[in-house]
Design an enzyme around this catalytic site. Sequence first.
Site, PDB file in Angstrom:
ATOM      1  N   ASP A  91      65.555  40.476  29.460  1.00 58.82           N
ATOM      2  CA  ASP A  91      64.189  40.170  29.924  1.00 58.82           C
ATOM      3  C   ASP A  91      63.525  39.006  29.194  1.00 58.82           C
ATOM      4  OD1 ASP A  91      63.746  41.300  27.475  1.00 58.82           O
ATOM      5  OD2 ASP A  91      62.058  42.521  28.112  1.00 58.82           O
ATOM      6  N   GLU A  92      64.288  38.140  28.596  1.00 58.73           N
ATOM      7  CA  GLU A  92      63.728  37.009  27.855  1.00 58.73           C
ATOM      8  C   GLU A  92      64.529  35.752  28.134  1.00 58.73           C
ATOM      9  OE1 GLU A  92      63.150  37.409  23.383  1.00 58.73           O
ATOM     10  OE2 GLU A  92      64.132  39.280  23.962  1.00 58.73           O
ATOM     11  N   ASP A 144      58.833  36.009  28.196  1.00 54.72           N
ATOM     12  CA  ASP A 144      59.166  37.387  27.883  1.00 54.72           C
ATOM     13  C   ASP A 144      58.526  38.285  28.946  1.00 54.72           C
ATOM     14  OD1 ASP A 144      60.334  39.227  26.051  1.00 54.72           O
ATOM     15  OD2 ASP A 144      58.319  39.780  25.394  1.00 54.72           O
ATOM     16  N   MET A 145      59.325  39.086  29.611  1.00 53.85           N
ATOM     17  CA  MET A 145      58.776  39.976  30.639  1.00 53.85           C
ATOM     18  C   MET A 145      57.958  41.085  29.965  1.00 53.85           C
ATOM     19  SD  MET A 145      60.021  38.295  33.036  1.00 53.85           S
ATOM     20  CE  MET A 145      59.348  39.236  34.401  1.00 53.85           C
ATOM     21  N   TYR A 199      61.215  47.199  32.050  1.00 57.82           N
ATOM     22  CA  TYR A 199      61.761  48.324  32.815  1.00 57.82           C
ATOM     23  C   TYR A 199      60.666  49.055  33.579  1.00 57.82           C
ATOM     24  CZ  TYR A 199      66.123  47.889  30.080  1.00 57.82           C
ATOM     25  OH  TYR A 199      67.287  47.444  29.501  1.00 57.82           O
TER      26      TYR A 199
END
Length: 635
Positions: free
Chosen positions: A120-121, A18-19, A23
Site C-alpha cells: 500500500d505504499e 501511502d494508502m 485493508y
Amino acid sequence: MPIARPEPQNARVIAHVDMDCFYVQVEQRKNPELRGLPTAVVQYNSWKGGGLIAVGYEARKFGVKRSMRGDEAKRICPNIQLIQVPVARGKADLNLYRNAGSEVVSILATKGRCERASIDEVYLDLTDAAEMMLSETPPEVLEEIDEEVLKSHVLGLHVEGNEREENVKEWLRQSDADHQDKLLACGAIIVEQLRMKVLYETKFTCSAGIAHNKMLAKLASAMHKPAQQTVVPSSSVKDLLASLPVKKMKQLGGKLGSSLQTDLGVNTIGDLLQFSQEKLQEHYGVNTGTWLWNISRGISGDAVVDRLLPKSHGCGKTFPGPQALKTIASVENWVNQLCDELSDRIQSDLDQNRRIAHTLTLHARAFKENDMEPQRKFPSKSCPLRYGTAKIQEDAVKLFDSGLRDFLGSQHIGWGITSLSIAASKISDLPQGTCSILKFLQGKIPSSTSLSGAGEFHNESLPLSSTVMDQEIKQKALASEAASNDIDIIFQAKPLKRIGSSVGKTKDVRKSSILKFFQSSNSSFHTMNQACERSSLDQASSSSFPECEEHSDLEQIDEQVGFSEDRIDSDGHHNQTRNGYTWGINMENIDPSVLDELPMEIQREIREWFHPPKRANTSRKGSSIVHYFSPVKKG
DNA sequence: ACGGTTAAAACT
DNA sequence: TAGTTTTAA
C-alpha cells in the site's frame, strides 16, 4: 544496515504515497454500508476475537489500535465493525488487498518513475514532470489553483484558520522562491492530481509527502492523515529533524535506534548533528555511520527504483501454542496448502507479467520437548523452483524433511512446528522471444521484433518444418500436452556468469551439458531466435573448463549461431554480440521430470548427458539439465 | 498467543 | 557466490 548514498546534485522531486488504513478501505469499497462506521479488519476470529491488522479512522478515535484483539476492540468501541480477512486453504488470503494495491500502483505509475514499496505504499520520482510543469505552466501564472491543492500542508508555513489556504496559495505561487521550492510546488500539484485520480478510479484515499528525497517524503506522508498531503521545503528540514524522535525515522525503529539512545544519548535526529562522521563510523561502521551523519542533515540519495511488482512471493501460517504441528502428516498437509497458494501466485505472475521465479525457500519455527538448551532454530532451506503445484509440494516437503533432520540431529524426542512459510524468490523477467517448448512445437512462437534485426534469425524465415528436432519428440510433446497442462518447459534466459566460477563436480556436468545441448539443438536455436553466450564459453574454456578446449565444436557452434561482432565490455571481457545483445542460456533449474514426457530412447540419451539433480535433501543444489533457455539482453 | 508478508543487509 | 539469518516495516 542502511547504506549511505550521496545526494544527487540536482534537486529531485520525490513523493511518498501511502494508502490510508488500506485493508479497511478495501473492505469498505466492497461493502459501502461500512463507510463512515468504525471499522477494523481482523484475522482468525476464533481466539480472543482475532488480531486486528487494519483500523479505520473512525475506530481510532476510540483508541482502537492495530495488533489489538477483536474482543479488546469491541470493549473500547462496542459499535466497531470487525471484518474478517478472506480465508482460503485454511489460511488468510491477502489477494484481495494485493490486487487493490495493484490498481493504485498502475495509476500512480503514470507520472514518473514509480517504486512499489509495499502492498500500500509507493515512491514516485516526479522530477521530470515537475521540471516540465515549471517550464510550461508554472504555478505563478495559473489563474486558479485547484482548491484541493490548497489543502496541502507546507512545513514551516505556520498559519492556521482562514488564512491558511491563502498562505498555501501564496507559497505555491511565489515567484521569488528558489528553483527547489518551485519544483516542490509543482510536485504538490501533480501529486494532488494523482491522488484525485486514485480516488475517482479506485475510491481509495491516500496521503502523500512531497520532498527532495525518499526519506523526507516518507516522513511527510505520515504527518497528516488521512487523505492529506505534506510538502517539505528544504528550509524546514532542520527544524523538522531537530525535534524528530529517532524511532520515527525509517530504519531506526529497532535495535539501531535503541542503541543510539542508550549508547550515545541521542533522542532526536537533530541530536546526531553533534557527532562527527568519524565518531559515528567508529560506533556503527562506515556504512551505517555515514548514513546516520547524512540523514541527520536531511541527506539521502536513494534513487526511486522503477519497479511496480514485488520481488518475491511468500505465504505462511503460524500454529501458536496448542495448535503446534506434531506429526509429519499434519506438516505435509499444511505445506501442501501453502504450496497450492504459492503455485497459483507464481503462475499468475508468469501469465500476467511474464516473470519467473527461480528459488523456493521454506522457513519454519519449531520447538523440542524437554529441551532446556538454547532453542536451536529450525534452518531455512531452499532449492531450485520447479513450476507446477505437485512439484512445488514435493520439493517443499523435502526441504522440510531436510530441515527437520538438521533441527533434531541425532535426538529422538518430541517436536512441534509453530510456524511454516514458503517463498518464491529470485524472480526475473521472461525476455521477449521466449516461449514454452509446447508453444514452440505448436508453432506459436512469440514475435521478437525487439530482438530481431538479424534477418536469418527471424522466426518467419525458418518455417517450423525445417527444424531438425525429431518429429517423434514433436508428436509426443503435442500429444502429451493434450493429456497434461503440467509440462510447460519454459525457455528462459540468464547470463552464464556463474558457470565459470562453479566448483566441484557440477562444472563438468554443466560443460558437457552445454556442448551436448548445442550439438543436439542447433536448429531450434535458429528457429527460436536463440544462441549461446559466447563470453561464457570463452571464460569456461580458458579457465574453469579446460576440457572445453578439446572440443572444436565451439567454433562450429559459433558459425551456426552467427556470431559476428566483437565487443569488449566494461569488465574487459571479450564478448561476442549481435545487434547490441549478448545472448545467453540458462543451465540452472533443471527438472528431471520433464524427461518423463519424452520417448524412452530420447530419455535414455538425455540421461547420459546429465546427472539427475539431487534436490532439497542434499548439499548439492541447482544442477544440471537445460530447462530454460533464450536470449537475454545484458546491461 | 503481535499475524502475515515483504524486503534487504549481514553473515558465512 | 549462494544460501541463510537477522532486522525492520
